[in-house]
Design an enzyme around this catalytic site. Structure first.
Site, PDB file in Angstrom:
ATOM      1  CB  SER A 177      -0.734   0.036   1.187  1.00 28.92           C
ATOM      2  OG  SER A 177      -1.250   1.255   1.646  1.00 28.92           O
ATOM      3  CE1 TYR A 227      -4.167  -2.807   5.252  1.00 30.36           C
ATOM      4  CE2 TYR A 227      -3.240  -0.456   4.849  1.00 30.36           C
ATOM      5  CZ  TYR A 227      -3.783  -1.898   3.957  1.00 30.36           C
ATOM      6  OH  TYR A 227      -4.168  -1.884   3.009  1.00 30.36           O
TER       7      TYR A 227
END
Ligand code: NAD
Length: 255
Positions: A143, A156
């Site tokens: 990401s 995350y």
């Protein structure tokens, strides 16, 4: 067909980016193992789409955070198709919560799926690829948040930051076996993981303002990059992250 005669595993391939990658890989000639978690999760839609154009796939239920299930995923791929060439570690989860209130069990669960999972699946896959002796491809769907902080998303961001260094480290270790390891770092891609943002127009507007190309990315666009990294054309590429984010990481905030 850019992936003809290859065998690929895509984790978390029942929806979103993983589904798009599994379908595109099958279109490019790969035999695809569609990983899913089981129970509420179903690989049927992915399998049906692959079957609709005569592609080859099997579905295997495996929670990537569990060592025996990760190993079984590799074993099932080899049992069905005889070898393993490509792994896409795509499975991922996210939960937003203020850092000071973040529950430990939720934090550990996110690390288990997003970081321990790619460790387990890549380790089992690399062992198989080394035995085969013909190299291989490990691709992680990371990401922009492997680099970019996001308040309320500490687990995350930590998992993706860890995935960056796992990728860099094992890229060096596995190079002698001609196994390449790279990350794809998407920005905002329209999938179920972003349901919270999609449900709130003001949040979505703020997000779009951070993206110079001013739109969501599409899962198929991530799949296009994954095909390239999995193909022979990417044989000399290892140890890097390829961001695909509509310019999000480059926006200056003043334009
Ligand atoms: P998604 O929720 O559609 O896909 C995630 C998939 O992972 C689901 O199919 C889910 O069943 C599976 N999964 C969850 N836990 C699992 C486990 N323990 N074992 C196996 N599979 C499991 O969302 P998505 O957006 O397609 O996410 C795919 C990947 O892309 C994730 O790693 C996510 O972090 C990453 N990503 C997404 C975006 C985005 O904006 N959508 C941006 C950057 C990175």
């Amino acid at each position: 067909m850019r992936l003809k005669n290859t065998v690929a595993i895509v984790t978390g391939a029942s929806s979103g980016i993983g589904q798009a990658i599994a379908i595109r890989f099958a279109r490019e000639g790969a035999a695809v193992v569609v990983d899913y978690v089981g129970d509420a999760d179903t690989p049927a839609a992915t399998e049906m789409q692959i079957a609709s154009f005569g592609g080859r796939s099997i579905a295997v239920a495996a929670d990537v955070s569990k060592p025996e299930e990760a190993q079984n995923l590799i074993d099932r791929a080899v049992a069905a198709f005889g070898r393993l060439d490509i792994v896409v570690n795509n499975a991922g989860i996210e939960k937003k919560c203020d850092f000071v209130d973040y529950p430990l069990d939720e934090w550990q669960k996110i690390l288990a799926v997003n970081l321990v999972g790619p460790f387990l699946v890549s380790q089992a896959a690399a062992r198989q690829m080394i035995v085969q002796g013909q190299g291989g491809r490990l691709i992680n769907i990371s990401s922009v948040h492997e680099d970019l902080p996001m308040p309320t998303n500490s687990a995350y961001c930590s998992s993706k930051g860890g995935l960056r260094m796992l990728m860099r480290t094992i890229a060096v270790e596995l190079a002698k076996h001609r196994i390449t390891v790279n990350n794809i770092g998407p920005g905002a891609v329209f999938t179920p993981i972003d349901a919270d943002v999609e449900a709130k127009p003001e949040m979505e507007k703020a997000l779009m303002a951070e993206i110079p190309l001013n739109r969501w990315g599409k899962p198929e666009e991530i799949a296009g990059l994954a095909v390239f990294l999995a193909s022979d054309e990417a044989a000399y590429i290892t140890g890097s992250t390829y961001f695909i984010d509509g310019g999000m990481l480059r926006q200056s905030g003043s334009y």
